[in-house]
Design an enzyme around this catalytic site. Sequence first.
Site, PDB file in Angstrom:
ATOM      1  N   HIS A 239     -14.690  35.625  -4.470  1.00 18.77           N
ATOM      2  CA  HIS A 239     -14.341  36.859  -5.181  1.00 18.77           C
ATOM      3  C   HIS A 239     -15.248  38.035  -4.829  1.00 18.77           C
ATOM      4  O   HIS A 239     -14.891  39.171  -5.065  1.00 18.77           O
ATOM      5  CB  HIS A 239     -14.242  36.611  -6.703  1.00 18.77           C
ATOM      6  N   ASP A 284     -13.086  29.346  -5.364  1.00 16.26           N
ATOM      7  CA  ASP A 284     -13.896  30.569  -5.281  1.00 16.26           C
ATOM      8  C   ASP A 284     -15.142  30.274  -4.441  1.00 16.26           C
ATOM      9  O   ASP A 284     -16.253  30.133  -4.954  1.00 16.26           O
ATOM     10  CB  ASP A 284     -14.265  31.018  -6.707  1.00 16.26           C
ATOM     11  N   GLY A 378     -23.106  40.301 -11.107  1.00 16.19           N
ATOM     12  CA  GLY A 378     -24.130  40.520 -10.077  1.00 16.19           C
ATOM     13  C   GLY A 378     -24.807  39.222  -9.659  1.00 16.19           C
ATOM     14  O   GLY A 378     -25.468  39.157  -8.625  1.00 16.19           O
ATOM     15  N   SER A 380     -22.898  36.576  -9.315  1.00 19.44           N
ATOM     16  CA  SER A 380     -21.788  35.907  -8.622  1.00 19.44           C
ATOM     17  C   SER A 380     -22.157  35.521  -7.198  1.00 19.44           C
ATOM     18  O   SER A 380     -22.823  36.291  -6.499  1.00 19.44           O
ATOM     19  CB  SER A 380     -20.592  36.858  -8.550  1.00 19.44           C
ATOM     20  N   GLY A 381     -21.697  34.373  -6.781  1.00 20.77           N
ATOM     21  CA  GLY A 381     -21.962  33.912  -5.414  1.00 20.77           C
ATOM     22  C   GLY A 381     -23.297  33.203  -5.300  1.00 20.77           C
ATOM     23  O   GLY A 381     -23.570  32.504  -4.328  1.00 20.77           O
TER      24      GLY A 381
HETATM   25  C1  4AZ Z   1     -19.040  38.316 -13.124  1.00 24.00           C
HETATM   26  O1  4AZ Z   1     -18.269  39.130 -13.586  1.00 24.00           O
HETATM   27  C2  4AZ Z   1     -19.456  37.181 -13.964  1.00 24.00           C
HETATM   28  N1  4AZ Z   1     -21.238  34.321 -17.573  1.00 24.00           N
HETATM   29  C3  4AZ Z   1     -20.291  36.233 -13.452  1.00 24.00           C
HETATM   30  C4  4AZ Z   1     -20.684  35.184 -14.232  1.00 24.00           C
HETATM   31  C5  4AZ Z   1     -20.259  35.084 -15.528  1.00 24.00           C
HETATM   32  C6  4AZ Z   1     -19.443  36.032 -16.066  1.00 24.00           C
HETATM   33  C7  4AZ Z   1     -19.028  37.088 -15.271  1.00 24.00           C
HETATM   34  C8  4AZ Z   1     -20.737  33.918 -16.345  1.00 24.00           C
HETATM   35  O2  4AZ Z   1     -19.473  38.406 -11.965  1.00 24.00           O
END
Ligand code: 4AZ
Length: 430
Positions: A239, A284, A378, A380-381
């Site tokens: 994503h 993902d 932020g 993420s990944g």
């Molecule tokens: C995001 O939007 C996101 N609490 C990443 C992790 C989580 C929620 C949202 C987990 O990148």
Amino acid sequence: MVSPAGTSRQREQVAIATARKPEEKADIRPARVASASRSLNPYVVFFVVVAVVAILAVIIGLLVYFLAFDQKSSFYQSSIQILGVRYSNEFSSPATEKYRTLSGNIESMITRTFKESDLKNQFIKSHVVKLRQSGNDLIADIVMKFTFTRRNNEASMKRRIESILHQMPNTSEDFGMTPIQLTQCGVRSGLITLSGDRIMGGSKAEEGDWPWQVSLQWSNSHRCGGALISNRWILSAAHCFRSYSEPRQWIATFGTSTTSPRQRVGVMRILIHNNYNPETHENDIALVQLDREVTYTRYIHRVCLPEANQAISPGSTAYVTGWGSQSYSGSTVSELKQAQVNIISNNICNAPAGYNGAVLPGMLCAGVPQGGVDACQGDSGGPLVQEDSRQHWFIVGIVSWGYQCGLPDKPGVYTRVTAYRDWITRQTGI
Ligand code: 4AZ
């Protein structure tokens, strides 16, 4: 004939001559005194003495430093045959009990042997990297760490290590020994200063604690986390690249600070899982190939990938790291943060009050029951990692999704790396 008294003219000349003598003496003496006092100027003498003493002190200091204190670490690799143990399949994975027990025994045996040798002060530790088969025999590939002063000759140290290894009980000859660069996965180099704080408002990570953590930056601004799995490949989330798929616009940075990173490397290729589904968050996962090899240091290093069948136990401890926001819709931070969470079974995570069935088999939940500790935007990944009993760190999850951040019953949801282990090998050969 000249009489002692001489003529009156002679006497006169003598008188003149003797009368001049005191004057001549007076001319000479002051000149002599002047030159003697110039050559013995006390300031000059003092300066010369101080300079000589200082130069001698520096030379002695450097000699002492180079001869005694200038230590450097050296790693040596060797392979030893373990006598009396037949190879079986149970030794093929570091995750098995048999592998761990035998490796532990071999490491203790090596430690004991060196601690009883004349290299006891130089030996630091040993580590079994791999157990493998040679015919019916079992071979252990080992790495040993020593500290030597720089004046120690590499070749003679190697000979001394070899001769000590030969004296080890229950082993057969080694198969050549070479100094190596540490290339193992999942080893931390920094001081381990873990705390259970959250990423949201959480604790700062120390340099070297998470050496595989990568910041993926789009147009020079942090967007996503990633984990180094080799010196050319980063594992991250699909994503992150949905609307930003042009590799040349991305860079990877290494080190705990995004504003002053230790290394910056360009991106060459982004491989997004073909079946990534943004609605369900399925698959993902993405791989980012660097445009050059990153240089491994004690602060930059790859994490271990788990075996496809490696069990991830509900309730076990894991750590998530990243530069993500500390509250939902907050801004990202420039210093890396860490959070301790627990693995939650998919069953519990899918309870009606939780995600009500949205957590699919290729996903993994982690958090704390009361909430408050979580990954967020932020992050993420980025990696969710676990340590095995031999202090090797494995990536078990990739930060993927969740309902906001840190809410009770709404833990972070991660891509389950074991489910994609074979996909990773197909894409990268790793
Ligand atoms: C995001 O939007 C996101 N609490 C990443 C992790 C989580 C929620 C949202 C987990 O990148």
